[in-house]
Structures are given as structure tokens and as C-alpha cells.
Design a protein around this motif. Structure first.
Motif, PDB file in Angstrom:
ATOM      1  N   GLU A  55     -11.736  -1.046   4.625  1.00  0.00           N
ATOM      2  CA  GLU A  55     -12.547  -2.363   5.510  1.00  0.00           C
ATOM      3  C   GLU A  55     -12.211  -1.728   7.486  1.00  0.00           C
ATOM      4  OE1 GLU A  55     -12.933  -3.838   1.327  1.00  0.00           O
ATOM      5  OE2 GLU A  55     -11.754  -3.047   3.423  1.00  0.00           O
ATOM      6  N   TYR A  92       0.865  -1.226  -0.018  1.00  0.00           N
ATOM      7  CA  TYR A  92      -0.228   0.130   0.021  1.00  0.00           C
ATOM      8  C   TYR A  92       0.627   1.226   0.068  1.00  0.00           C
ATOM      9  CZ  TYR A  92      -3.043  -3.901   1.329  1.00  0.00           C
ATOM     10  OH  TYR A  92      -4.739  -4.765   1.379  1.00  0.00           O
ATOM     11  N   GLN A 103      -6.176  -8.209   5.370  1.00  0.00           N
ATOM     12  CA  GLN A 103      -6.277  -7.676   4.040  1.00  0.00           C
ATOM     13  C   GLN A 103      -4.799  -6.725   4.316  1.00  0.00           C
ATOM     14  OE1 GLN A 103     -10.553  -6.878   3.507  1.00  0.00           O
ATOM     15  NE2 GLN A 103      -8.898  -5.658   1.918  1.00  0.00           N
ATOM     16  N   ALA A 104      -4.187  -6.384   5.805  1.00  0.00           N
ATOM     17  CA  ALA A 104      -2.872  -5.557   5.381  1.00  0.00           C
ATOM     18  C   ALA A 104      -1.559  -6.149   5.965  1.00  0.00           C
ATOM     19  CB  ALA A 104      -3.334  -4.338   6.202  1.00  0.00           C
ATOM     20  N   SER A 112      -6.177   1.279   7.976  1.00  0.00           N
ATOM     21  CA  SER A 112      -6.636   2.179   7.574  1.00  0.00           C
ATOM     22  C   SER A 112      -7.182   3.620   6.533  1.00  0.00           C
ATOM     23  CB  SER A 112      -8.245   2.273   7.954  1.00  0.00           C
ATOM     24  OG  SER A 112      -9.113   2.049   6.746  1.00  0.00           O
ATOM     25  N   VAL A 149      -6.929   0.661   3.165  1.00  0.00           N
ATOM     26  CA  VAL A 149      -7.780  -0.347   3.563  1.00  0.00           C
ATOM     27  C   VAL A 149      -9.381   0.302   4.233  1.00  0.00           C
ATOM     28  CG1 VAL A 149      -8.328  -3.061   3.956  1.00  0.00           C
ATOM     29  CG2 VAL A 149      -5.832  -2.142   3.690  1.00  0.00           C
ATOM     30  N   HIS A 155      -0.891  -9.281   5.265  1.00  0.00           N
ATOM     31  CA  HIS A 155      -0.921  -9.294   3.765  1.00  0.00           C
ATOM     32  C   HIS A 155       0.449 -10.460   3.453  1.00  0.00           C
ATOM     33  CE1 HIS A 155      -0.670  -8.558  -0.605  1.00  0.00           C
ATOM     34  NE2 HIS A 155      -1.709  -7.586  -0.780  1.00  0.00           N
ATOM     35  N   MET A 161      -8.481  -6.689   8.861  1.00  0.00           N
ATOM     36  CA  MET A 161      -7.259  -5.785   8.559  1.00  0.00           C
ATOM     37  C   MET A 161      -5.585  -6.511   8.882  1.00  0.00           C
ATOM     38  SD  MET A 161      -6.556  -2.128   7.464  1.00  0.00           S
ATOM     39  CE  MET A 161      -5.246  -1.743   8.355  1.00  0.00           C
ATOM     40  N   SER A 179      -3.327   3.641   4.357  1.00  0.00           N
ATOM     41  CA  SER A 179      -3.252   1.817   3.802  1.00  0.00           C
ATOM     42  C   SER A 179      -4.337   2.193   2.122  1.00  0.00           C
ATOM     43  CB  SER A 179      -3.164   1.226   4.227  1.00  0.00           C
ATOM     44  OG  SER A 179      -4.499   0.477   4.812  1.00  0.00           O
TER      45      SER A 179
END
Length: 411
Positions: free
Chosen positions: A180, A50, A222-223, A173, A178, A226, A219, A176
């Protein structure tokens, strides 16, 4: 002599204006130990995934202090007695809670300063600052260590619904992208109360708590977990381990003096004294990145190859699986890399390895999030929620991964 105005404000993209409540907080923020956090990334190497995730621990610490101010204001409004001394101690404790993080955070803990957790270093910094500020951090340290008799104060700093988590989810969030992970921290704080010295969330705020836990779970997948972030952080850890291994064999590596010190010395909790702390305070992301830029041209194949992977974002292949990695498959990849580059087995382990990822949004076995019912009873969130999702979020999900050079895909 010109007097310094210490009641400054910061313009924060998440909360707007953040105010410094008093001169002591200002002096702590201005201290070189704290200013170092401007040079420590909050999300490590996640910017390789990201591009906007370049925010720092400095941002995060100020954000935590800001929402702690809101929490104190809310609790006082609801009749919870918090003295001025306790208020200030809460601000100091949350401001300094992450001050012990090293460059790229967790990568340091698993490679260079491998036996000392960042929370221990945070406490060492707080003790050093307390001596410098003539005991003004006494109460903050008591709260941070969980030794203060008012339990809810520690919960504001470290629990499953603390100011730390509220800020990093919202902040990470935002930076990045993201979406969600975005949470309504204002709503969560407005729903806080204290009952029998326990931090509770009023029943009408239960849906906000559920949203918070879902956001935390998403998070992580997805982050924070990841697959590219994971393989990048592991690669960085292996670079530092290899550098330490070479250094302790007598090899001289180009790097800054603070980084060289930690490469050359084995540091434990017992040997981490004030001199080591001062040296650690001079260490930041720039030391590590600067060293890696140099090491990509080193004669050692392992060190140079791994360094180039980070600098050029040409990372190892990572495959995430639901089942454990087959030992035979791992051995096949190791044999291929050993043959391809004529590497001994111990060096092949730098390029081919396996591991696992764990994600648990809510730990019901740990100190629970407590819900204050309308009749005054306190219940565990899992018992109060009518959402099966919360029970599912309480289960730890484990995934497995295998990493190897992409060149093996063509063999």
C-alpha cells in the motif's frame, strides 16, 4: 600512481542503475562519515515486524540523489534555469540530508543525545565536510538551511512532497512488503514545475499526489506506527535511558568506546563540537546491538529484562485505543508489576507506561502542496482536489496506547 575511476554506478533494486554524477559526489560517498550510513538501519527495529526491512540510510540517501537527478532533468526540460553549481548543490544537500541520524535513528534522539536533533547533527557533518573539501559545500549548506534565494530548491529537499519522502515511501514499501505504500515517483517528478519560485505540481498530476498522500497515511499505520514497531522502539529508548542512568551513577557497562562516551556525558547543541562529532561518527547500530547482547546478562533487573525483550523479540504487551488511557488502569498495572518484582515506583515506569500516536498525511497549515492550474493560477491541494479523502487526510488522527508486561495478563 593508479587513477581511481570515480564515475561509478550502483545497482539499486528500486530504480535500477544509479550513477554518481561527478568526482566530488564520489568523494563524499566514500567519506567515512557517509559510509557509516551503511550501518544505520532505515526503519529502525521494524524488521521485528517485517523481516525484509533491513535496508539502510545509505540505500535511502543514494535513492534520494537519484530521483533528485530526475527532478533537475525534468525542471530544466520545462525551462527552469538551474546552473551546474546549483545542480551539484542540490545533489549534495539531498545526499547528506540524513547523515546526522544515529543508531536506530529516533531512539537515539530520545535517550542518549537527547537534546540534539538529527538535522542539527546533519548540518554539523556538512560543515565539517565543507571545511575538509575547501568550501565546495557552501551552496549546498545554504540551500539546506533555507538561506538560498531560490525557494523551490529547499522544497525539493524538505517539504510535503520532497525527494526524501518520495524515496522512503517507495523504498520502505518495497523492503517491508507493505504494498500500500508504493508510489509512482516517476509520474510525480514528471508533473513537477516551478512557478513564481514555488515548486508546483501540474493539475494533471493531482491524482498521483492524492495516491502519494494515501500511501503515506497507510505506511504510517501499517509500518512506522505498527504497534510492535512502536513498542520495540520505546523499549530500545528505555534501555538506553536506563544504561545512561546507571552509568552516571558510577556503574560500568560493557559497550564500545563511542557508546560509552555518550552514556557518560550529557551532550547539548552547544557542547556538540568537532570532537563529539567524530565520536558520533563512530557510532552505529552494531554498537547498540552489541551492548544490548551483553546487557541482557547484567545484574540490574531493569536493564537485563528490557535487553532480553529486544534480543529475543519477547516484547511488552501494547494495546492501542481510540480514547485516552484511563489513569486508574495504568496505576493498577503499575501496582501489579511493583508487587510482582518488588520494584520501586521509578523502575516500574520502565515496564508500564502510556503514550499516543499521531498520523497526519498532509498538513494544510504547513507549507502546502501547490497545484498549477491550466489557466496559470496556483491553488492549495485541498482546494484543487475534488476528493473528500484529501480533506480527511489533512486531519491529524491520534490514537493512544498502554504498555505492560504480558505476565500481567495472567494475574
Amino acid at each position: 600512481m593508479i587513477a581511481t575511476n570515480k564515475l561509478k554506478i550502483f545497482n539499486d533494486p528500486i530504480y535500477g542503475f544509479i550513477t554518481i554524477p561527478n568526482s566530488l559526489i564520489y568523494d563524499l560517498i566514500q567519506h567515512p562519515y557517509f559510509q557509516r550510513l551503511r550501518r544505520i538501519s532505515q526503519m529502525g527495529l521494524s524488521y521485528l515486524v517485517y523481516p525484509g526491512a533491513h535496508h539502510t540510510r545509505f540505500h535511502h540517501a543514494l535513492g534520494c540523489m537519484h530521483i533528485m537527478q530526475k527532478a533537475v532533468q525534468t525542471l530544466r526540460f520545462k525551462g527552469v534555469a538551474i546552473s551546474n553549481e546549483e545542480e551539484n548543490a542540490l545533489y549534495i544537500a539531498i545526499l547528506l540530508h540524513d547523515i546526522g541520524h544515529g543508531p536506530f535513528s529516533h531512539a537515539m534522539e530520545h535517550s542518549i543525545v537527547e537534546e540534539v536533533h538529527h538535522e542539527e547533527i546533519s548540518l554539523k557533518f556538512m560543515n565539517a565536510l565543507n571545511e575538509e573539501f575547501e568550501g565546495k559545500l557552501d551552496l549546498a549548506i545554504q540551500i539546506f538551511k533555507g538561506e538560498y534565494h531560490r525557494k523551490f530548491m529547499l522544497q525539493l529537499i524538505s517539504s510535503q512532497l520532497d525527494m526524501d519522502r518520495m524515496d522512503y515511501l517507495k523504498r520502505d514499501s518495497f523492503y517491508s512488503g507493505v504494498a500500500e505504500g508504493n508510489i509512482n515517483s516517476d509520474r510525480l517528478i514528471q508533473m513537477m514545475n516551478v512557478q513564481d519560485d514555488v515548486l508546483v505540481i501540474e493539475e494533471k498530476g493531482i491524482f498521483s499526489v492524492e495516491k502519494f498522500l494515501v500511501a503515506r497515511r497507510l505506511m504510517y499505520w501499517q509500518a512506522y506506527l505498527h504497534k510492535t514497531s512502536v513498542v520495540a522502539e520505546i523499549t530500545l529508548t528505555k534501555i538506553l535511558k536506563r544504561a545512561k542512568e546507571l552509568t552516571q551513577k558510577g556503574e560500568r557497562l560493557d559497550c564500545s568506546k563511542p557508546l560509552s562516551f555518550f552514556l557518560n556525558n550529557k551532550i547539548t547543541t552547544d557542547t556538540f563540537n568537532l570532537d563529539e562529532l567524530i565520536t558520533f561518527s563512530q557510532l552505529d547500530d552494531y554498537d547498540v546491538l552489541g551492548a544490548i547482547k551483553s546487557w541482557q546478562f547484567h545484574a540490574d533487573f531493569v536493564l537485563s529484562s528490557l535487553s532480553k525483550m529486544i534480543i529475543n523479540r519477547d516484547l511488552l504487551k501494547i494495546i492501542v485505543l481510540d480514547e485516552k488511557v484511563d489513569a486508574e488502569l495504568l496505576m493498577q498495572y503499575k501496582n501489579k508489576i511493583t508487587s510482582l518484582y518488588s520494584l520501586p515506583d521509578n523502575e516500574a515506569n520502565y515496564f508500564v507506561f502510556k503514550g499516543k500516536l499521531k498520523n497526519q498525511a498532509y498538513n494544510k497549515e504547513s507549507e502546502p502542496i501547490s497545484i498549477l492550474k491550466k489557466d496559470g493560477e496556483i491553488e492549495n491541494l485541498v482546494d484543487s482536489s475534488d476528493q473528500l479523502q484529501v480533506k480527511a487526510l489533512s486531519k491529524s488522527v491520534t490514537k493512544y496506547y498502554i504498555c505492560f508486561p504480558k505476565v500481567l495478563l495472567d494475574i
